[in-house]
Design an enzyme around this catalytic site. Sequence first.
Site, PDB file in Angstrom:
ATOM      1  N   TYR A  50       0.838  -1.195   0.000  1.00  4.89           N
ATOM      2  CA  TYR A  50       0.000   0.000   0.000  1.00  4.89           C
ATOM      3  C   TYR A  50       0.882   1.257   0.000  1.00  4.89           C
ATOM      4  O   TYR A  50       1.669   1.482   0.925  1.00  4.89           O
ATOM      5  CB  TYR A  50      -0.930   0.024   1.196  1.00  4.89           C
ATOM      6  CG  TYR A  50      -2.031  -1.025   1.186  1.00  4.89           C
ATOM      7  CD1 TYR A  50      -2.330  -1.748   0.037  1.00  4.89           C
ATOM      8  CD2 TYR A  50      -2.778  -1.298   2.333  1.00  4.89           C
ATOM      9  CE1 TYR A  50      -3.325  -2.709   0.029  1.00  4.89           C
ATOM     10  CE2 TYR A  50      -3.788  -2.248   2.331  1.00  4.89           C
ATOM     11  CZ  TYR A  50      -4.055  -2.954   1.173  1.00  4.89           C
ATOM     12  OH  TYR A  50      -5.050  -3.907   1.160  1.00  4.89           O
ATOM     13  N   SER A 213     -13.287  -4.021  -0.075  1.00  3.74           N
ATOM     14  CA  SER A 213     -14.018  -3.232  -1.083  1.00  3.74           C
ATOM     15  C   SER A 213     -15.516  -3.520  -1.030  1.00  3.74           C
ATOM     16  O   SER A 213     -16.135  -3.837  -2.051  1.00  3.74           O
ATOM     17  CB  SER A 213     -13.467  -3.499  -2.484  1.00  3.74           C
ATOM     18  OG  SER A 213     -12.212  -2.885  -2.651  1.00  3.74           O
ATOM     19  N   PHE A 219     -13.999  -4.706 -10.176  1.00  2.00           N
ATOM     20  CA  PHE A 219     -12.662  -4.716  -9.574  1.00  2.00           C
ATOM     21  C   PHE A 219     -12.161  -3.282  -9.537  1.00  2.00           C
ATOM     22  O   PHE A 219     -11.508  -2.808 -10.449  1.00  2.00           O
ATOM     23  CB  PHE A 219     -11.726  -5.621 -10.387  1.00  2.00           C
ATOM     24  CG  PHE A 219     -10.414  -5.916  -9.704  1.00  2.00           C
ATOM     25  CD1 PHE A 219     -10.373  -6.744  -8.596  1.00  2.00           C
ATOM     26  CD2 PHE A 219      -9.232  -5.372 -10.176  1.00  2.00           C
ATOM     27  CE1 PHE A 219      -9.168  -7.026  -7.968  1.00  2.00           C
ATOM     28  CE2 PHE A 219      -8.026  -5.643  -9.549  1.00  2.00           C
ATOM     29  CZ  PHE A 219      -7.993  -6.475  -8.447  1.00  2.00           C
ATOM     30  N   GLU A 221     -13.974  -0.568  -9.880  1.00  2.00           N
ATOM     31  CA  GLU A 221     -14.572   0.228 -10.950  1.00  2.00           C
ATOM     32  C   GLU A 221     -15.313   1.455 -10.416  1.00  2.00           C
ATOM     33  O   GLU A 221     -15.557   2.406 -11.154  1.00  2.00           O
ATOM     34  CB  GLU A 221     -15.518  -0.642 -11.782  1.00  2.00           C
ATOM     35  CG  GLU A 221     -14.787  -1.722 -12.582  1.00  2.00           C
ATOM     36  CD  GLU A 221     -15.738  -2.607 -13.354  1.00  2.00           C
ATOM     37  OE1 GLU A 221     -16.759  -2.087 -13.840  1.00  2.00           O
ATOM     38  OE2 GLU A 221     -15.467  -3.821 -13.464  1.00  2.00           O
TER      39      GLU A 221
END
Length: 303
Positions: A50, A213, A219, A221
């Site tokens: 990250y 998510s 994915f 989007e």
Amino acid sequence: MKYLDISGVDASAIVAGCMRIGSMEPEALSRFVHAALDNGVNFFDHADIYGGGECEAAFGRLLAAEPGLRDRMVLQSKCGIRKNMYDFSKEHILESVEGILSRLGTDRLDFLLLHRPDALMEPEEVAEAFSRLETSGKVLHFGVSNFNARQAELLQSGLKQKLAVNQLQFGLTFTGLVDHAICANTEFPHAADRDGEVLDYCRLKGLTIQAWSPFQYGFFEGVFLGSPKFPALNEKLEELAEKYGSTPQALATAWILRHPAGMQVISGSTNAARLQEICAGCDVDLAREDWYALYLAAGNKLP
């Protein structure tokens, strides 16, 4: 806030995901972390990739500036992703953990997850790394991320430690974990089993699913909340928010938490007000008929 017992750790049902904190100013990051703690969130999720490590480094600077924070939180990080490859070699896992601990400025991780499956994984080699990390006290508990059922079972076969967590994408517009079971014994497209019935596997084996998510579609989007691409879903969320005296964000969270698997929800937001709405989902006791109503409003079908 709801809390789960994960391998003896008292873990908040809502997890503060730290993927976007790398560019935050120190004061803003401190406010965000304190807001999370004030809302009962004690679980913070990182990964060594990250921000190229900067997210962990920023968090580490905060812990150094406020030493009392570390003992108020559960710290988790992930490793195994490298440029153009995945790497579960003993050397890479051990080296990764040293880097994670250094950036976070702590002597231990509460949880270490393997980030994405390595096709060249050798369970015995991973076991050597895990045992060394456990013996040294550098990692207390272990898990995986984005593993299907057989991959988790294969890895577990070589370990003396019990896998505690599997981090998987799940939410109202990414419902694969439940689709094939709902459509069992049909020719519906959703009847295809893409993950080895990983949801049932995790429940049988006692792995806590961490939903990542949870408010995205596809994915990365975009977010479905308020999106014109999902009018029926947003209309139903607004309707139920009024019914429960809550908000669409909280209802979308409650939908995940309603599943009897006892999941955690990973919030990726650094907005304290939005995080508070997500936490409010813990207070919504979603009725069975409303859970299915949201599932259908998201575009799914029942046989």
